[in-house]
Design an enzyme around this catalytic site. Structure first.
Site, PDB file in Angstrom:
ATOM      1  N   HIS A 153      34.484 -16.909 -57.336  1.00 52.29           N
ATOM      2  CA  HIS A 153      33.975 -18.156 -57.905  1.00 52.29           C
ATOM      3  C   HIS A 153      32.457 -18.124 -58.034  1.00 52.29           C
ATOM      4  CE1 HIS A 153      37.986 -20.019 -57.448  1.00 52.29           C
ATOM      5  NE2 HIS A 153      38.060 -19.078 -56.511  1.00 52.29           N
ATOM      6  N   GLU A 179      19.786   3.009 -47.930  1.00 55.24           N
ATOM      7  CA  GLU A 179      18.696   3.776 -47.308  1.00 55.24           C
ATOM      8  C   GLU A 179      18.951   5.280 -47.375  1.00 55.24           C
ATOM      9  OE1 GLU A 179      16.466   0.910 -44.029  1.00 55.24           O
ATOM     10  OE2 GLU A 179      17.465   2.708 -43.334  1.00 55.24           O
ATOM     11  N   LYS A 200       6.202  -0.794 -44.135  1.00 50.73           N
ATOM     12  CA  LYS A 200       5.643  -0.985 -42.791  1.00 50.73           C
ATOM     13  C   LYS A 200       4.133  -0.732 -42.824  1.00 50.73           C
ATOM     14  CE  LYS A 200       9.764   0.259 -40.007  1.00 50.73           C
ATOM     15  NZ  LYS A 200      10.402   1.208 -39.107  1.00 50.73           N
TER      16      LYS A 200
HETATM   17  O1  PA5 Z   1      18.400   3.310 -40.496  1.00 50.76           O
HETATM   18  C1  PA5 Z   1      17.230   3.344 -40.172  1.00 50.76           C
HETATM   19  O2  PA5 Z   1      16.680   4.375 -39.769  1.00 50.76           O
HETATM   20  C2  PA5 Z   1      16.392   2.074 -40.202  1.00 50.76           C
HETATM   21  O3  PA5 Z   1      17.098   1.031 -40.785  1.00 50.76           O
HETATM   22  C3  PA5 Z   1      15.989   1.671 -38.787  1.00 50.76           C
HETATM   23  O4  PA5 Z   1      17.154   1.491 -38.014  1.00 50.76           O
HETATM   24  C4  PA5 Z   1      15.145   0.388 -38.796  1.00 50.76           C
HETATM   25  O5  PA5 Z   1      14.020   0.548 -39.609  1.00 50.76           O
HETATM   26  C5  PA5 Z   1      14.709   0.048 -37.359  1.00 50.76           C
HETATM   27  O6  PA5 Z   1      13.982   1.105 -36.792  1.00 50.76           O
HETATM   28  P1  PA5 Z   1      13.772   1.212 -35.230  1.00 50.76           P
HETATM   29  O7  PA5 Z   1      15.082   1.391 -34.569  1.00 50.76           O
HETATM   30  O8  PA5 Z   1      12.882   2.399 -35.057  1.00 50.76           O
HETATM   31  O9  PA5 Z   1      13.102  -0.062 -34.781  1.00 50.76           O
END
Ligand code: PA5
Length: 376
Positions: A278, A257, A367
């Protein structure tokens, strides 16, 4: 201290400039967090953990991505002792998984820690609705609200507003720390404390790393950058301890990310050896030569240590750059250091390739599409 088995020419001046940029970034709050943790909040976290342990056989941790992977990684790795068991929910949209978690809790006493920085993410929202209903059925409205712990934004979001209106205990995801860099905030500290992780030691390890991890992180980030430039576009995180599977998952999320944007970034993947020797082992030894391997070398037993050596040798002979990161200890201090080392390495790496380490526009895209489909 984290030990690397490789060297890379680092540009200390350039590194210092990147560090300064991270420190000045509005999302760079994690950089000094282990030393600057809000002590009042930390005390409240430990009190809440005790209250949950005294009252509940299960704590249901609801959250996804950065709101769950970090604490799950540490809890699964260290297998701490606690009468209160942790159950995870809200990390997929599978009804089967949600029903399984509801059944598992059954008639046992339980509390819920719902974790969402935005307070609007669909997966945790759906799971929270289901567990809230179960809590209310079992304890009545007032009793249920006393068993809800919300970790979210300090001022805004649907979860914040509901928690404030109903009087759930609230913990803060600081404004200047994003999901995947938040494991050492209440996001991770509360579930870990309930599970029996020594959170003081974890923070101590991370705090030490503020000084000791800078040079190794810069070295590792520089090596990744140079491999990327030589068209090694896939990094395999390899561990020889099965309990660290979720630490690998956390790493994939952290790097994926943070770096994967603007058509750039190294693709993170992971294996657990010797299990995966394996399966993916064949590809790694003999397949396309676009990957490099980062071995996370936890202290291990003699037999497993031999496997580490064998893999390092075989894969190097197979033409794979093998980087090894030596972890000082398989305990809270060691993991505190490791978390900080990887967070810093990741932010530096993203800066080196010229992307923002702290946003995730691709996640938002999915989303939005899902919301459109659900509206239909
Ligand atoms: O690292 C990030 O920002 C994302 O992976 C969020 O943690 C994830 O999308 C969850 O978001 P939220 O905490 O707003 O529900």
């Amino acid at each position: 201290m984290i030990k690397l088995n490789f060297n890379s020419e680092i540009d200390k001046k350039g590194g210092a400039k990147l560090l300064k940029e991270i420190a000045m970034d509005p999302m760079g709050g994690w950089l000094m967090l282990p030393k600057e943790i809000d002590t009042g909040e930390f005390v409240r976290i430990k009190e809440a953990a005790k209250e949950i342990r005294d009252s509940s056989e299960y704590l249901v941790c609801i959250g996804i991505g950065g709101s769950y992977l970090g604490h799950r990684a540490i809890i699964e790795a260290l297998r701490p002792q606690s009468e209160t068991k942790i159950i995870y929910a809200g990390n997929s949209l599978s009804k089967r998984e949600l029903d399984w978690a509801l059944d598992k809790v059954g008639d046992h006493d339980f509390s819920v820690n719902v974790i969402s920085k935005s307070g609007t993410t669909l997966e945790p929202a759906i799971a929270f609705a289901a567990f809230k209903e179960k809590l209310i059925q079992k304890y009545g409205e007032e009793g249920a609200y006393q068993r809800m712990y919300a970790t979210t934004d300090a001022k805004k979001g649907a979860l914040h507003d509901e928690a404030a209106a109903c009087g759930y205990k609230m913990f803060v995801v600081p404004d200047n720390i994003g999901g995947r860099y938040s494991v050492l905030t209440a996001v991770g500290l509360l579930p870990m404390a309930v599970a029996g992780v020594d959170v003081d030691k974890l923070l101590e390890g991370a705090s030490d790393a503020i000084e000791t991890a800078v040079e190794p992180a810069l070295r590792y980030a520089t090596m990744r950058f140079s491999l990327d430039g030589r068209r090694y576009d896939t990094e395999i995180f390899a561990s020889f301890e099965p309990a660290t599977m979720y630490f690998n998952e956390w790493l994939k999320q952290l790097f994926g990310e943070s770096e994967g944007k603007d058509k750039r970034g190294i693709l993170p993947d992971s294996v657990i050896y010797s299990t995966d020797l394996h399966s993916l082992g064949q590809y790694i030894q003999d397949g396309r030569r676009n990957l490099f391997e980062t071995i996370i070398d936890y202290p291990t037993d003699e037999m497993n240590a031999k496997v580490v050596k064998a893999v390092q040798m075989a894969h190097a002979e197979g033409g794979i750059p093998v980087l090894t990161i030596g972890v000082p200890s398989f305990d809270e201090k060691g993991f505190g250091e490791l978390i900080y080392f990887f967070e810093l390495s990741c932010a530096l790496s993203a800066k080196m390739i010229g992307v923002n380490p702290f946003d995730q526009p691709g996640v938002e895209a999915y989303k939005t599409k899902l919301k459109e489909l659900l509206a239909e």
